[in-house]
Write an enzyme that holds these catalytic residues in place. Structure first.
Site: not given
Length: 193
Positions: A89-90, A93, A119-120, A139
């Protein structure tokens, strides 16, 4: 089956399925899972985001659920854990900007412990400089980061996982069946019928 103690890293706007599903499935098979987020304590909540694939050029994002953490990040001693799992997800980050997160990840790799990232979440691995020479997936938008960090990015279907030694990665939540099964195999978890 030997019960494992697993550190599970998540954060605000981590992907909903990538937080809820692995956390619950790892507990379901008998492992002790501590869900943590920097700056938060046991009982605090993170808000998740729902990423969906609806035919646009990238995933869509909607507000998800509240997820209650069951351990305090400040109390984490990586040597106490057998393995690490990281939600996508975010959240990755900004989580990768936290020095203690980077040190935690580096501990698991240098100690030769299993790591699962989806993913992320791979953004945290590239920031920690632990993917050099490893085969992994992420991702697709994170693929260039893997290559720049010296990893060998594997483009696989969205429902597939990649294992390289003790590292298990997947591109997104549709890969949960393969990703979690591969992680359980690396952990030595056997599910008897």
């Amino acid at each position: 089956m030997a019960r494992k103690k697993i550190l599970f890293l998540t954060g605000d706007f981590a992907e909903d399925y990538e937080t809820m599903v692995p956390f619950q499935m790892l507990q379901m098979v008998g492992h002790e899972v501590h869900a943590v987020c920097p700056g938060k304590a046991a009982g605090d909540k993170v808000i998740t985001a729902i990423h969906d694939f609806e035919g646009d050029q990238t995933y869509s994002e909607k507000r998800g659920h509240y997820f209650v953490l069951n351990a305090s990040f400040a109390d984490v001693k990586p040597a106490d854990y057998d393995a690490l799992a990281i939600a996508g997800g975010r959240a990755p980050e900004y989580l990768r900007l936290d020095r203690k997160v980077i040190e935690l990840v580096q501990h698991f790799f240098s100690a030769g412990k299993p790591v699962a990232a989806v993913c992320h979440a791979i953004q945290i691995l590239t920031a920690a400089d632990v993917v050099r020479g490893k085969k992994l997936t992420a991702y697709p938008a994170v693929g260039p980061e893997v290559t720049q960090a010296g990893g060998h990015y594997e483009h696989v279907n969205i429902d597939e996982a990649v294992t390289d030694g003790l590292l298990v990665t997947a591109p997104a939540w549709p890969a949960h069946p393969q990703w979690i099964a591969a992680f359980l195999k690396v952990l030595g978890t056997r599910i008897e019928p």
